[in-house]
Structure formats: structure tokens, C-alpha cells
Scaffold this active site. Structure first.
Site, PDB file in Angstrom:
ATOM      1  N   ASP A   1      34.306  23.392 -51.663  1.00 53.27           N
ATOM      2  CA  ASP A   1      35.052  24.371 -50.863  1.00 53.27           C
ATOM      3  C   ASP A   1      34.361  25.710 -51.065  1.00 53.27           C
ATOM      4  O   ASP A   1      33.687  25.919 -52.075  1.00 53.27           O
ATOM      5  CB  ASP A   1      36.517  24.455 -51.333  1.00 53.27           C
ATOM      6  CG  ASP A   1      37.441  25.037 -50.269  1.00 53.27           C
ATOM      7  OD1 ASP A   1      38.188  24.264 -49.636  1.00 53.27           O
ATOM      8  OD2 ASP A   1      37.407  26.270 -50.055  1.00 53.27           O
TER       9      ASP A   1
ATOM     10  N   ARG B   1      47.721  39.683 -46.330  1.00 51.57           N
ATOM     11  CA  ARG B   1      46.937  39.134 -47.444  1.00 51.57           C
ATOM     12  C   ARG B   1      46.161  40.219 -48.176  1.00 51.57           C
ATOM     13  O   ARG B   1      46.025  40.176 -49.386  1.00 51.57           O
ATOM     14  CB  ARG B   1      46.020  38.041 -46.930  1.00 51.57           C
ATOM     15  CG  ARG B   1      46.860  36.860 -46.415  1.00 51.57           C
ATOM     16  CD  ARG B   1      46.030  35.676 -46.228  1.00 51.57           C
ATOM     17  NE  ARG B   1      46.779  34.587 -45.630  1.00 51.57           N
ATOM     18  CZ  ARG B   1      46.229  33.440 -45.286  1.00 51.57           C
ATOM     19  NH1 ARG B   1      44.949  33.239 -45.506  1.00 51.57           N
ATOM     20  NH2 ARG B   1      46.955  32.486 -44.740  1.00 51.57           N
TER      21      ARG B   1
HETATM   22  C1  LIG Z   1      43.483  24.091 -44.344  1.00 58.68           C
HETATM   23  S1  LIG Z   1      42.446  23.709 -45.703  1.00 58.68           S
HETATM   24  C2  LIG Z   1      42.157  22.004 -45.407  1.00 58.68           C
HETATM   25  C3  LIG Z   1      42.162  21.219 -46.687  1.00 58.68           C
HETATM   26  C4  LIG Z   1      41.945  19.709 -46.547  1.00 58.68           C
HETATM   27  N1  LIG Z   1      40.646  19.411 -45.979  1.00 58.68           N
HETATM   28  C5  LIG Z   1      43.034  19.072 -45.731  1.00 58.68           C
HETATM   29  O1  LIG Z   1      42.774  18.658 -44.593  1.00 58.68           O
HETATM   30  O2  LIG Z   1      44.170  18.982 -46.212  1.00 58.68           O
HETATM   31  C6  LIG Z   1      40.891  24.472 -45.182  1.00 58.68           C
HETATM   32  C7  LIG Z   1      39.922  24.692 -46.332  1.00 58.68           C
HETATM   33  O3  LIG Z   1      38.648  25.030 -45.781  1.00 58.68           O
HETATM   34  C8  LIG Z   1      38.030  25.961 -46.653  1.00 58.68           C
HETATM   35  N2  LIG Z   1      36.977  26.704 -45.923  1.00 58.68           N
HETATM   36  C9  LIG Z   1      37.115  27.682 -45.010  1.00 58.68           C
HETATM   37  N3  LIG Z   1      35.909  28.121 -44.609  1.00 58.68           N
HETATM   38  C10 LIG Z   1      34.980  27.400 -45.274  1.00 58.68           C
HETATM   39  C11 LIG Z   1      33.568  27.397 -45.299  1.00 58.68           C
HETATM   40  N4  LIG Z   1      32.845  28.230 -44.541  1.00 58.68           N
HETATM   41  N5  LIG Z   1      32.945  26.512 -46.117  1.00 58.68           N
HETATM   42  C12 LIG Z   1      33.651  25.667 -46.904  1.00 58.68           C
HETATM   43  N6  LIG Z   1      35.001  25.622 -46.926  1.00 58.68           N
HETATM   44  C13 LIG Z   1      35.659  26.487 -46.122  1.00 58.68           C
HETATM   45  C14 LIG Z   1      39.181  26.848 -47.122  1.00 58.68           C
HETATM   46  O4  LIG Z   1      38.877  27.525 -48.311  1.00 58.68           O
HETATM   47  C15 LIG Z   1      40.317  25.824 -47.259  1.00 58.68           C
HETATM   48  O5  LIG Z   1      40.441  25.387 -48.579  1.00 58.68           O
END
Ligand SMILES: C[S@@+](CC[C@H](N)C(=O)[O-])C[C@H]1O[C@@H](n2cnc3c(N)ncnc32)[C@H](O)[C@@H]1O
Length: 289
Positions: free
Chosen positions: A159, A54
Site C-alpha cells: 500500500d 482531514r
Molecule cells: C478503499 S482501500 C481498498 C482496500 C482493499 N483493497 C479492499 O478492497 O478492501 C484503498 C487503498 O488504496 C491505497 N492507495 C491509494 N492510492 C494508492 C497508490 N497510488 N498506490 C498504492 N496504494 C494506494 C490506499 O492507501 C487505501 O489503503
């Protein structure tokens, strides 16, 4: 493009792949990501490949020759550089109606919540990624409480990753990103648009207007909102956190829930959730006592 230029390009891409990421640099990037986003990346071959693959794209974007040079840039970096770093290292996989029993559940409790809380229901989607989850919440609300759902249900979608949030807020998807959305919902809630010769699907105002998009880091020490939420979706993000971080996040989420409200986690995340104010109801679904 001439043959010579093509070869030069292949050569330069090849060179980028050859740049070595030392364990020392891996650890610096992993520690910074943990500080910024709580994402836990222990030194394993899989995580090493993840960070290398990445960040090499960012080396290319900024015409840098080593991970060390990139580190210097983000170490002293502008908020934009830090935001780009976070975006590169988060995993944003999502889809419409993912873990669909959660939307069956939401649809079944919403009419009751509306009666109980006077048609002023607040939902929070706390790791909304590119938006498929909050739009699924909006469609579910619309089916459950009727076409005037926008006047009864408000959804906050947040997010940490500003790039995915921008896409979520545009509500515009390529065909491949529409995965999981049944044809009836697709035609009812999305319209086909053309942009620069390509076709996209865009969320109609009926569901778009129900959602407010904003950045939010779940690592914030305290979560301060004007109102309590009746339902919080925080799915498939705790898997990236360690136990101590997960505990803090759950404690904070619980403080944001109205009594009787629901917390919904990802299917694989419910294992280590124990909180005296949370009553488990069904798979990864909890009610605040
Ligand atoms: C795998 S996706 C899950 C998306 C959705 N909730 C689903 O279940 O389909 C994880 C998301 O968590 C966000 N994320 C990671 N760390 C975070 C943080 N500290 N605070 C807020 N969001 C975060 C990432 O940017 C990503 O968009």
C-alpha cells in the site's frame, strides 16, 4: 480538568473548525495528492469537505493556524510529513471477505495453479490497506491447499499508506474491525490478546507468516519484481484514479502477471478495463492470455 481549561479546549477546537479552506488552497492540496498518489480529487463540495476535515486534524496535530501554514510545511516537507499527508487523504475502508465471490474464485483456482506452477504460487495484494484483504487471501489459500499452504503460497501485501501498512503488518484488530469474518475462521486463524486492558484479535502465525508487507506506490512508472505473480488483487483503489492513470496502472499490472494468471479488481471498477491481454472471466475477474 478545571471548567476554565475545558472551555479553553472547546474554544480551540471550535476555532480550528472555523479556519477557512479557500478554493486556491484546495486545488494545491488536490494537485499535490494527484502527483504523489494519482488520487483524483476534482473541486466538488464533497471533496472540499474531505480535504478540509482531514487536514484540519493535521493542523491541530502540528499546532498550525491556517491551511497556508500547513502547505508551506508539506511543500518543503520531510518524507515523514509527505507520508502523513498521503495517509490523511487516502481512504482505507476495507473488511474481511469483502466482495466475497472473489475469494470463492481464488479458492477454486488455487489447487490447479499449485499443480501447474509446482507449488510456488505468488499472489500480490496491491492496495492492502489495514490488512483484512491479504489475511482473507491467506485464509482462503489455507482452506484451498491445506495446512502447509505457507510452503506453497506467498503473498505480497503493499500500500502507499505507511500507517495502514504498519497496522496490517501487526495483524491486530479491534472487535469492530473483525466485521465480515465468520466465527469458524475467527477462532481458527486469530487469537485473543490483551493490551493495556483492551482485548484485540491477532492473526496467528499460520496466516501471518504467508504475507510480506511492503510499501508500494501504484504510480511508479514501472513495476519491477523478481518474479511474476499468479494472482493480483487490486481492488477498490482504481476508483480514486482518473481514466489515464487507471490505464497505466492496468498496463503495469498486466506486465507483472504470469501468462494464465488472474487479475482481480473491485466490483465497481471493471467498467473501463479493456486490455488485449486480459480475458474477462466473471465479475471484475480477468485472466492474462
Ligand atoms: C478503499 S482501500 C481498498 C482496500 C482493499 N483493497 C479492499 O478492497 O478492501 C484503498 C487503498 O488504496 C491505497 N492507495 C491509494 N492510492 C494508492 C497508490 N497510488 N498506490 C498504492 N496504494 C494506494 C490506499 O492507501 C487505501 O489503503
Amino acid at each position: 480538568m478545571t471548567a476554565v481549561k475545558k472551555n479553553e479546549l472547546v474554544g480551540s477546537l471550535y476555532d480550528f473548525e472555523e479556519i477557512k479552506l479557500s478554493d486556491k488552497m484546495f486545488t494545491k492540496f488536490a494537485e499535490r495528492m494527484y502527483e504523489l498518489a494519482g488520487v483524483d480529487l476534482p473541486l466538488t463540495p464533497k471533496n472540499h469537505a474531505l480535504i478540509r476535515n482531514r487536514i484540519v486534524k493535521l493542523l491541530r496535530r502540528h499546532s498550525l493556524k491556517s491551511y497556508e501554514e500547513y502547505w508551506t510545511m508539506i511543500d518543503r516537507g520531510s518524507p515523514e510529513m509527505v507520508s502523513e499527508f498521503i495517509s490523511a487523504l487516502t481512504t482505507n475502508m476495507t473488511s474481511f471477505y469483502r466482495e466475497s465471490n472473489h475469494f470463492d474464485f481464488l479458492g477454486s483456482v488455487l489447487p490447479d495453479l499449485c499443480r501447474k506452477f509446482g507449488n510456488d504460487i505468488r499472489l500480490w495484494c496491491a492496495a492492502a490497506s489495514t490488512g483484512q484483504e491479504p489475511y482473507t487471501i491467506a485464509m482462503t489459500a489455507n482452506e484451498a491447499v491445506g495446512d502447509n499452504s505457507a510452503s506453497k503460497v506467498r503473498i505480497l501485501a503493499t500500500d502507499i499508506d505507511l500507517q495502514v501498512l504498519k497496522k496490517a503488518s501487526s495483524g491486530t484488530y479491534e472487535e469492530r474491525e473483525m466485521q465480515g469474518l465468520p466465527p469458524a475462521q475467527r477462532h481458527k486463524y486469530f487469537e485473543k490478546i490483551k493490551a493495556q486492558g483492551d482485548e484485540f484479535w491477532r492473526a496467528k502465525d499460520q496466516i501471518h507468516s504467508m504475507i510480506r508487507f511492503a510499501p508500494f506506490n501504484l504510480m511508479n512508472p514501472k513495476y519491477e519484481f523478481q518474479h511474476k505473480f499468479h494472482v493480483i488483487f487490486c481492488r477498490n483503489v482504481l476508483i480514486y484514479f482518473d481514466e489515464a492513470t487507471t490505464k497505466k496502472v492496468i498496463d503495469n499490472l498486466v506486465t507483472c502477471l504470469a501468462p494464465g494468471g488472474y487479475l482481480i479488481l473491485g466490483h465497481s471498477e471493471s467498467g473501463n478495463v479493456k486490455h488485449q491481454q486480459l480475458k474477462p472471466l466473471s465479475r471484475a475477474v480477468y485472466q492474462k492470455l
